[in-house]
Design a protein around this motif. Structure first.
Motif, PDB file in Angstrom:
ATOM      1  N   SER A 252       0.832  -1.208   0.000  1.00 40.85           N
ATOM      2  CA  SER A 252       0.000   0.000   0.000  1.00 40.85           C
ATOM      3  C   SER A 252       0.863   1.253   0.000  1.00 40.85           C
ATOM      4  CB  SER A 252      -0.918   0.002   1.222  1.00 40.85           C
ATOM      5  OG  SER A 252      -0.156   0.119   2.403  1.00 40.85           O
ATOM      6  N   HIS A 253       0.240   2.320  -0.423  1.00 40.67           N
ATOM      7  CA  HIS A 253       0.883   3.638  -0.393  1.00 40.67           C
ATOM      8  C   HIS A 253      -0.185   4.669  -0.052  1.00 40.67           C
ATOM      9  CE1 HIS A 253       3.335   7.091  -1.515  1.00 40.67           C
ATOM     10  NE2 HIS A 253       2.300   7.524  -2.206  1.00 40.67           N
ATOM     11  N   THR A 254       0.117   5.542   0.870  1.00 35.33           N
ATOM     12  CA  THR A 254      -0.783   6.668   1.129  1.00 35.33           C
ATOM     13  C   THR A 254       0.032   7.947   1.167  1.00 35.33           C
ATOM     14  OG1 THR A 254      -0.601   6.512   3.547  1.00 35.33           O
ATOM     15  CG2 THR A 254      -2.391   5.271   2.509  1.00 35.33           C
ATOM     16  N   ASP A 255      -0.623   9.022   0.798  1.00 34.85           N
ATOM     17  CA  ASP A 255       0.013  10.334   0.787  1.00 34.85           C
ATOM     18  C   ASP A 255      -1.014  11.316   1.343  1.00 34.85           C
ATOM     19  OD1 ASP A 255       1.220  12.761   0.274  1.00 34.85           O
ATOM     20  OD2 ASP A 255       1.982  12.155  -1.686  1.00 34.85           O
ATOM     21  N   VAL A 256      -0.723  11.832   2.519  1.00 33.23           N
ATOM     22  CA  VAL A 256      -1.686  12.679   3.226  1.00 33.23           C
ATOM     23  C   VAL A 256      -1.021  13.987   3.588  1.00 33.23           C
ATOM     24  CG1 VAL A 256      -3.038  12.911   5.346  1.00 33.23           C
ATOM     25  CG2 VAL A 256      -2.935  10.704   4.176  1.00 33.23           C
ATOM     26  N   SER A 257      -1.712  15.078   3.345  1.00 39.28           N
ATOM     27  CA  SER A 257      -1.239  16.355   3.881  1.00 39.28           C
ATOM     28  C   SER A 257      -2.357  16.938   4.723  1.00 39.28           C
ATOM     29  CB  SER A 257      -0.805  17.308   2.771  1.00 39.28           C
ATOM     30  OG  SER A 257      -1.748  17.342   1.748  1.00 39.28           O
ATOM     31  N   GLN A 258      -2.009  17.440   5.867  1.00 43.72           N
ATOM     32  CA  GLN A 258      -3.028  17.950   6.780  1.00 43.72           C
ATOM     33  C   GLN A 258      -2.362  18.797   7.855  1.00 43.72           C
ATOM     34  OE1 GLN A 258      -4.412  14.112   8.384  1.00 43.72           O
ATOM     35  NE2 GLN A 258      -3.459  14.679  10.323  1.00 43.72           N
ATOM     36  N   ARG A 259      -3.210  19.426   8.653  1.00 45.97           N
ATOM     37  CA  ARG A 259      -2.701  20.141   9.819  1.00 45.97           C
ATOM     38  C   ARG A 259      -2.611  19.134  10.960  1.00 45.97           C
ATOM     39  NH1 ARG A 259      -5.614  23.222  13.614  1.00 45.97           N
ATOM     40  NH2 ARG A 259      -7.457  23.160  12.285  1.00 45.97           N
ATOM     41  N   LEU A 260      -1.438  19.053  11.548  1.00 47.86           N
ATOM     42  CA  LEU A 260      -1.191  18.097  12.621  1.00 47.86           C
ATOM     43  C   LEU A 260      -1.036  18.863  13.926  1.00 47.86           C
ATOM     44  CD1 LEU A 260      -0.530  15.009  13.064  1.00 47.86           C
ATOM     45  CD2 LEU A 260       1.869  15.679  12.955  1.00 47.86           C
ATOM     46  N   PHE A 261      -1.634  18.338  14.951  1.00 42.66           N
ATOM     47  CA  PHE A 261      -1.582  18.993  16.252  1.00 42.66           C
ATOM     48  C   PHE A 261      -0.618  18.237  17.147  1.00 42.66           C
ATOM     49  CE2 PHE A 261      -3.141  19.729  20.549  1.00 42.66           C
ATOM     50  CZ  PHE A 261      -3.224  21.104  20.553  1.00 42.66           C
ATOM     51  N   TYR A 262       0.355  18.923  17.730  1.00 39.28           N
ATOM     52  CA  TYR A 262       1.341  18.264  18.575  1.00 39.28           C
ATOM     53  C   TYR A 262       1.842  19.257  19.610  1.00 39.28           C
ATOM     54  CZ  TYR A 262       5.400  15.353  19.773  1.00 39.28           C
ATOM     55  OH  TYR A 262       6.320  14.586  20.431  1.00 39.28           O
ATOM     56  N   THR A 263       1.789  18.853  20.863  1.00 39.72           N
ATOM     57  CA  THR A 263       2.212  19.692  21.984  1.00 39.72           C
ATOM     58  C   THR A 263       1.719  21.137  21.842  1.00 39.72           C
ATOM     59  OG1 THR A 263       4.356  20.097  20.960  1.00 39.72           O
ATOM     60  CG2 THR A 263       4.246  18.331  22.584  1.00 39.72           C
ATOM     61  N   ASN A 264       0.436  21.257  21.711  1.00 38.06           N
ATOM     62  CA  ASN A 264      -0.222  22.558  21.678  1.00 38.06           C
ATOM     63  C   ASN A 264       0.184  23.468  20.521  1.00 38.06           C
ATOM     64  OD1 ASN A 264      -0.696  21.608  24.480  1.00 38.06           O
ATOM     65  ND2 ASN A 264      -1.794  23.546  24.586  1.00 38.06           N
ATOM     66  N   ARG A 265       0.691  22.873  19.477  1.00 39.33           N
ATOM     67  CA  ARG A 265       0.977  23.667  18.277  1.00 39.33           C
ATOM     68  C   ARG A 265       0.383  22.957  17.070  1.00 39.33           C
ATOM     69  NH1 ARG A 265       4.826  27.735  18.718  1.00 39.33           N
ATOM     70  NH2 ARG A 265       6.208  27.587  20.505  1.00 39.33           N
ATOM     71  N   SER A 266       0.076  23.725  16.048  1.00 36.64           N
ATOM     72  CA  SER A 266      -0.369  23.149  14.778  1.00 36.64           C
ATOM     73  C   SER A 266       0.796  23.142  13.798  1.00 36.64           C
ATOM     74  CB  SER A 266      -1.508  23.982  14.185  1.00 36.64           C
ATOM     75  OG  SER A 266      -2.682  23.782  14.919  1.00 36.64           O
ATOM     76  N   TYR A 267       0.878  22.085  13.042  1.00 36.83           N
ATOM     77  CA  TYR A 267       1.961  21.950  12.057  1.00 36.83           C
ATOM     78  C   TYR A 267       1.372  21.649  10.688  1.00 36.83           C
ATOM     79  CZ  TYR A 267       5.078  21.551  16.068  1.00 36.83           C
ATOM     80  OH  TYR A 267       5.767  21.803  17.221  1.00 36.83           O
ATOM     81  N   ASP A 268       1.931  22.267   9.702  1.00 34.63           N
ATOM     82  CA  ASP A 268       1.644  21.905   8.323  1.00 34.63           C
ATOM     83  C   ASP A 268       2.450  20.642   8.041  1.00 34.63           C
ATOM     84  OD1 ASP A 268       1.886  21.538   5.605  1.00 34.63           O
ATOM     85  OD2 ASP A 268       2.190  23.644   5.131  1.00 34.63           O
ATOM     86  N   THR A 269       1.749  19.566   7.725  1.00 32.06           N
ATOM     87  CA  THR A 269       2.422  18.265   7.673  1.00 32.06           C
ATOM     88  C   THR A 269       2.049  17.494   6.420  1.00 32.06           C
ATOM     89  OG1 THR A 269       2.180  18.159  10.065  1.00 32.06           O
ATOM     90  CG2 THR A 269       2.830  16.126   8.970  1.00 32.06           C
ATOM     91  N   ARG A 270       3.011  16.813   5.883  1.00 34.78           N
ATOM     92  CA  ARG A 270       2.728  15.822   4.845  1.00 34.78           C
ATOM     93  C   ARG A 270       3.243  14.473   5.342  1.00 34.78           C
ATOM     94  NH1 ARG A 270       5.469  15.193  -1.085  1.00 34.78           N
ATOM     95  NH2 ARG A 270       4.214  13.423  -1.766  1.00 34.78           N
ATOM     96  N   VAL A 271       2.445  13.450   5.171  1.00 31.92           N
ATOM     97  CA  VAL A 271       2.815  12.115   5.629  1.00 31.92           C
ATOM     98  C   VAL A 271       2.644  11.140   4.471  1.00 31.92           C
ATOM     99  CG1 VAL A 271       2.452  10.335   7.373  1.00 31.92           C
ATOM    100  CG2 VAL A 271       1.799  12.696   7.878  1.00 31.92           C
TER     101      VAL A 271
END
Lengths: 658, 175
Positions: A252-271
């Motif tokens: 399988s392969h997935t490609d996700v981009s989203q806002r990620l929440f970590y330690t009270n901050r939001s991150y622009d993330t691609r996974v």
């Protein structure tokens, strides 16, 4: 004689192989035989769900079809004892047994037995799972510590997603959906029979939604926004080969981009995730032998926040294992297994150097049937975990590589029994000890990720963290109102975690830093009551109520944040070509950590209001192939966390089965 | 051969009669034929299946006819299509080799003939009369209500040389 053969065979397998337990099992054929769902998740032994000693819930394909849900968390959260917390449009945390803090890593999530939880960061990114709802045969949810079968971190429970079999189940669907909040998605699944005993299923999907639902407490609300996008592709091959057994290969392969929440901050993330799994099972002179190997590569090319900078994460997980299931005599079943795993985390900026965690485990299970109405299962597993770090050199690092040259180990046990008191009543009792291992970032994080206003100090990991024992006690009573077609359950649980990963301030590098350490434990008690009436035609209905109290022994403000009471209800009716369903949910108030929006940032504990929400669904089946479905989610908007508001959304889905 | 085949023909006339007590239900028959798929070497393709009944017991005859009709109407396993052969237990010894059999209800008066045949021909026998399995005659006993139950008689299975997959053995009860 048979015992001698078993012993010799087991010795051979333990000496010769390095492969892991798997689930290459003919679910469909056994389900057709017994007329009810079957599982191997509960004890590692194939069994009917109604026979298992472990308290578990099964969400069937029919439940999924009528759910109107867009993702797996939306399905699971309707079960008793399940909490959900949404942090952004693409991110949701699922907790069992009263623990609902994000990134706690206490629930193990699997797809066909392959672990998809990210041990490196102690989280499950549901949007990255390479599975479409139409592919799922059933979702099995086991409550309570299950480490004796699954090892570290299956302490609050296990969610095992079982897909249809490409050999026996011809799943061919195409789906298009659109909705408010710019929701749009398309998916296609096709099954190609290669012969009577071999097949391939291919699935591809793409989804988009806008990054809405912001609240006054959404951190970084002006600087980081990301409309979640998801693309997924999966390949699933299976074959039954005479004299060889059953083989499977998944990729399988997935490609996700989203806002990620970590330690009270939001991150622009691609996974991006890439995974492969091979499995084999066969009847042998020593029993049913099953082996799998899997490999996953989870890459976050960027995790970006204007204040924390940008770092990238690369986590690679390799798993191997072998298990043997066999029966001695009429009443005793056994399972022995060997598991190996390597988890490698390379995340410059988040940790220093490259961290690896190697795991070796041996496990055994014994089930005894005392009478036709009483059976018990005992399972034990020994886990050995070796930590290692190479590289390093981050100027903010406070450790040497030698500090990570250490190991941990532990024993997990599960004991459970089921008693059929009458034809319609079953009592289940279980006692278990699980082990919660800190995540790799808990061990090795360097202080670049500074939680917004949590304190002035950056957080560092600690290689001296240890696995914590988690004890679970459960009792359940299932009753069938046969004439009414209703099943009901009353269950009680008492879970005790001896120690949680916490942070402690200390002076280092000329300032104050926070370093992770083993802190105080917690106790969670709960009562769950549920009932269901399922039918192909006419009325279906069900519901559940959960009352739970979480007692965390350290008070840093967010203590006991889990909602105390929850209720879910479903009412549905089908007539002719039409189906109508209504799902309702109530959750009592809880609280979260809020951060003031302006400098100086200040942390505050903010209550989250109780909520009631409704999600109706109307479906029309003009013929056997086409379904037109109208859904509305959250008719009354609500929040289950401070950082994200679940807005009302409406959607239209066209599904073609061919 | 004509004798065992002919013995079943008049029974077709009995299909219009009321269903006998202890009769094999359609659900139990579906379970029975699926069980054959879990044998180590399952029957494949068009396979003769002996439906064994007691010709001196009307209820047993009726049960056999129902089973035969259901099988003729397409009830089959995943791997095999079964051709029912209705056999009076008194004439069972005259029947040439049949690998799979279903023992109709009400045949208990002559159970020993069923076992003799099964031992001689390595035939796997299934019955919804649990007494057949419990008395060491049938290989497998089944029940359809209140829930599906499958019980293997280990001694009979071993004597007849019948082997089931390990996963199947783990899923069912053994006696």
């Amino acid at each position: 004689m048979r015992a001698v053969r078993h012993g010799a065979g087991l010795a051979f397998f333990f000496l010769s192989a390095a492969m892991a337990a798997a689930q290459d099992f003919d679910y469909g054929r056994y389900e057709a035989l017994f007329g009810e769902p079957v599982t191997v998740s509960a004890t590692g032994k194939p069994e009917r769900v109604s026979d298992t000693q472990v308290l578990m819930d099964v969400i069937t394909a029919e439940d999924i079809r009528r759910s109107g849900a867009r993702d797996i968390p939306a399905l699971v959260r309707r079960l008793a004892g399940v909490d959900s917390t949404h942090s952004s449009s693409g991110e949701v945390g699922i907790g069992l047994g009263g623990y609902n803090q994000p990134s706690s890593g206490r629930v193990l999530v699997l797809i066909n037995g392959r672990e998809v939880s990210l041990e490196g960061v102690g989280d499950v990114l549901w949007s990255t799972l390479p599975v479409e709802l139409e592919e799922i045969r059933q979702i099995e949810v086991l409550h309570g510590p299950q480490s004796a079968l699954y090892g570290f971190n299956a302490v609050d429970g296990v969610i095992n997603i079982i897909t249809f079999d490409p050999v026996d189940d011809a799943i061919n669907t195409a789906k298009v959906r659109a909705g408010t909040q710019d929701r749009r998605g398309v998916s296609a699944i096709t099954t190609l029979p290669l012969s009577d005993s071999a097949g391939v299923r291919l699935a591809a999907a793409g989804d988009h939604v806008e990054d809405g639902g912001r609240t006054p407490f959404t951190p970084g609300r002006t600087s980081v926004s990301k409309d979640p996008n998801r693309r997924a592709f999966s390949f699933d091959f299976g074959a039954r080969i005479a004299d060889v057994g059953r083989v499977s290969l998944e990729a399988s392969h997935t490609d996700v981009s989203q806002r990620l929440f970590y330690t009270n901050r939001s991150y622009d993330t691609r996974v991006t995730t890439d995974s492969a799994k091979g499995g084999w099972s066969a009847d042998t002179p020593v029993g049913l032998v099953t082996a799998t190997m899997s490999y996953s590569d989870v890459t976050m090319p960027w995790v970006s926040n204007p204040r924390s900078g940008t770092f990238h994460v690369d986590e690679r997980i390799a798993q191997v294992g072998l298990s043997d299931l066999f029966k001695l005599g009429a009443d005793d079943s056994f399972r022995v297994g060997f598991d190996g795993r390597r988890d490698r985390l390379d995340a410059p900026g988040l940790i220093s150097g490259v961290l690896t965690g190697d795991l070796l485990a041996g496990s055994a299970m014994w089930e005894h049937q005392f009478t036709n109405s009483l059976s018990a299962v005992n399972a034990v597993r020994y886990d050995y975990y070796k930590l290692d770090r190479q590289g390093g050199g981050d100027p903010m690092d406070i450790y040497r590589n030698a500090d990570f040259d250490r190991s941990d180990q532990g024993v997990s046990v599960n004991s459970a029994l089921v008693a059929k008191v009458t034809e319609d009543d079953k009592i289940r009792l279980s006692v278990s000890r699980g082990l919660k291992l800190p995540s790799l970032t808990d061990f090795a994080q360097v202080g670049r990720v500074r939680p917004l206003a949590m304190a002035a100090a950056p957080i560092y990991g600690n290689p001296m963290l240890r696995a914590s024992g988690v004890y679970g006690y459960r009792a359940g009573w299932d009753h069938q109102f046969r004439d009414l077609g209703i099943t009901s359950r009353v269950a009680f649980f008492h879970d005790m975690t001896l120690s949680h990963v916490d942070s402690f301030s200390r002076r280092s590098h000329g300032g104050v830093i926070d370093v992770t350490g083993m802190g105080a434990g917690s106790v969670s008690n709960g009562l769950e009551v549920g009932f269901d009436r399922k039918a192909k035609e006419g009325w279906v209905w069900g519901g559940n109520v959960t009352y739970q109290r979480l007692h965390e022994h350290r008070d840093w403000g967010l203590r006991n944040a889990a909602p105390i009471s929850k209720a879910n209800a479903h009412l549905g009716y089908s007539w002719g070509d039409w189906e109508a369903d209504l799902y309702g949910a109530y959750t009592s108030r809880t609280k979260g950590i809020g951060v003031t929006g302006m400098r100086p940032y200040r942390r505050q504990i903010v209550p989250i209001k109780e909520y009631v929400t409704l999600s109706p669904r109307l479906a029309w089946h003009p013929g056997d192939m086409l379904t037109v479905e109208l859904t509305a989610d959250n008719l009354w908007p609500y929040q289950d966390s401070l950082y994200y508001r679940m807005e009302t959304s409406y959607g239209l889905t066209l599904r073609l089965r061919y | 051969m004509w004798r065992w085949w002919a013995s079943g023909i008049p029974l077709v006339l009995l299909t219009l009669l009321a269903a006998p007590s202890q009769a094999t239900t359609l659900n139990e028959l579906r379970v029975a034929v699926r069980i054959f798929d879990f044998m180590i070497d399952p029957p494949r393709g068009r396979t003769p299946l002996a439906v064994i009944f007691d010709g001196q017991n009307k209820a047993s005859q009726e049960d056999a006819v129902s089973i035969g009709n259901w099988l003729n109407s397409g009830i089959s396993s995943e791997k095999a299509q079964f051709i029912p052969i209705l056999v009076d237990v008194l004439h069972l010894s005259e029947v040439p080799y049949v690998r799979v059999g279903i023992v109709a209800g009400g045949a208990s008066a002559h159970f020993e003939r069923v076992l003799d045949y099964a031992l001689k021909n390595h035939t796997v026998t299934i019955s919804s009369d649990m007494g057949c399995m419990q008395s060491g005659i049938c290989t497998v006993g089944i029940a359809g209500t209140p829930r599906v139950e499958v019980v293997i008689n280990r001694a009979v299975a071993a004597s007849c040389g019948v082997e089931f997959s390990e996963a199947f053995r783990l899923m069912v009860r053994e006696y």
